[in-house]
Design a protein around this motif. Structure first.
Motif, PDB file in Angstrom:
ATOM      1  N   ARG A  23       5.492   1.569  -6.448  1.00 19.05           N
ATOM      2  CA  ARG A  23       4.777   0.636  -5.574  1.00 19.05           C
ATOM      3  C   ARG A  23       5.657   0.140  -4.432  1.00 19.05           C
ATOM      4  O   ARG A  23       5.312  -0.842  -3.773  1.00 19.05           O
ATOM      5  CB  ARG A  23       4.260  -0.560  -6.392  1.00 19.05           C
ATOM      6  N   THR A 181      -6.442   1.114  -5.623  1.00 17.34           N
ATOM      7  CA  THR A 181      -5.063   1.044  -6.109  1.00 17.34           C
ATOM      8  C   THR A 181      -4.365  -0.202  -5.582  1.00 17.34           C
ATOM      9  O   THR A 181      -3.634  -0.884  -6.317  1.00 17.34           O
ATOM     10  CB  THR A 181      -4.290   2.304  -5.681  1.00 17.34           C
ATOM     11  N   ALA A 185      -2.943  -3.411  -7.685  1.00 16.61           N
ATOM     12  CA  ALA A 185      -1.543  -3.823  -7.562  1.00 16.61           C
ATOM     13  C   ALA A 185      -1.425  -5.321  -7.323  1.00 16.61           C
ATOM     14  O   ALA A 185      -0.379  -5.917  -7.610  1.00 16.61           O
ATOM     15  CB  ALA A 185      -0.868  -3.059  -6.418  1.00 16.61           C
ATOM     16  N   MET A 343       0.440   5.282  -3.862  1.00 23.65           N
ATOM     17  CA  MET A 343       0.925   4.362  -4.886  1.00 23.65           C
ATOM     18  C   MET A 343       0.477   4.763  -6.280  1.00 23.65           C
ATOM     19  O   MET A 343      -0.567   5.388  -6.461  1.00 23.65           O
ATOM     20  CB  MET A 343       0.433   2.937  -4.583  1.00 23.65           C
TER      21      MET A 343
END
Length: 344
Positions: A23, A181, A185, A343
């Motif tokens: 990330r 995504t 996160a 990511m």
């Protein structure tokens, strides 16, 4: 240890590259797209595009062998489907039939994939269980899926483009997946998020409003008006071609972004956004949407952002707020899709 991957977003106006490890964004690049290289979301020449990516990587010191590609929405079919629980083999067999009313071509010319929908809970648990309500309504356990159908020819073209750039394509997914995504996160692990997200992509040829509840994609609204409409206005005012007008816009030549002719154009854009937002709220009466995240080429035009904030009466957020460590990423508004698709 997280593997490094190069996220790629091929847009009408620019090429965006982002090197991501897990990330963490390592390096980025944004370069103008040659004229007429993209048509209806498809690359016209895999050789030219491959060379552009290779050259951009070299000029920006990017070294990476694995690539993840964000597929434009207009090139794929995306559906939210509910199906009885079944094995993976059974699902792979039945999934194509969920698209038979949408795809006019032969189903055999498409590849199909899916993701199990969740609201931030542990994915494995979500895949293995169903609610009592689902069982009562359907007579048995069900699965909620986000299903995708992509033309095989498109994926072959994408692999060829990456090969010519010296890359191996290891992932190709729609833009919606990149945004999912990023939302995940920003959701604490193990927590269920019901926060509503409107990700507003101010693109060159069109504007898209991606609506999410948690990481669940609700709908995408496409407005057939984009930043090219501003280029046209500036082109007429200064009597220059639209390509030079685009440069004027990006560089705010003679403060053109704040001139009345541009302000009127912003008004036309925000009216269309308001119509789309009102329709979404009408279709989802339980919606309490209060926040909007702005990305795309138009996100760098501050007067346009201000016009959107005033008209829609929503809290405006920058793209960097969706990117882990995004404050240090230059041109984050342009790189959201490239970062999200790469990511983990």
């Amino acid at each position: 240890m997280a593997k490094t991957i190069l996220g790629i977003d091929i847009g009408y106006d620019s090429l965006k590259l982002a090197v991501v490890s897990g990330r963490q964004v390592r390096k980025t690049a944004v370069v103008p797209m040659p004229q007429n290289l993209i048509r209806e979301g498809r690359v016209v020449s895999t050789e030219t595009m491959g060379e552009l990516i290779r050259r951009t990587m070299k000029e920006h010191g990017i070294r990476c062998g694995r690539a993840a590609l964000a597929l434009p929405n207009e090139t794929v079919f995306i559906r939210a489907v509910t199906m009885p629980q079944m094995s993976v083999d059974q699902l792979n067999y039945n999934l194509p039939f969920e698209f038979r009313d949408y795809i006019t071509d032969e189903l055999k010319d498409y590849l199909f994939d899916y993701a199990v929908v969740s609201n931030g809970e542990e994915k494995k648990a979500e895949e293995e269980k169903s609610t009592e309500e689902d069982s009562e309504e359907s007579g048995g356990p069900v699965m909620e899926l986000m299903a995708v159908a992509a033309p095989k020819a498109l994926l072959e073209e994408s692999r060829e483009t990456m090969h010519r750039a010296g890359l191996k394509l290891v992932k190709a997914a729609p833009t919606v997946c990149a945004f999912q995504t990023l939302i995940r996160a920003n959701t604490p692990k193990g927590e269920e998020s019901q926060q509503e997200y409107c990700i507003l992509d101010l693109g060159y040829q069109s504007i898209r409003m991606y609506m999410f509840r948690g990481d669940r994609h609700m709908v995408t609204r496409v407005l057939e008006i984009g930043m090219s409409s501003l280029d046209q206005v500036i082109s007429e005012v200064y009597s220059v071609d639209v390509h030079l007008a685009h440069t004027y816009l990006l560089n705010n030549y003679e403060d053109c972004q704040s001139k009345e002719y541009c302000m009127n154009a912003y008004g036309s854009i925000t009216v269309e956004l308001m119509r789309a937002l009102n329709f979404y709220r009408f279709s989802n009466p339980d919606s309490h949407l209060e926040d909007i995240w702005v990305c795309g080429g138009g996100a760098c035009i501050k007067p346009l952002q201000q016009s959107i904030a005033e008209t829609l009466d929503l809290h405006i957020h920058t793209a960097s707020e969706l990117i882990p460590g995004g404050a240090s990423v230059e041109e984050d508004y342009a790189l959201l899709q490239a970062i999200g698709i790469a990511m983990e």
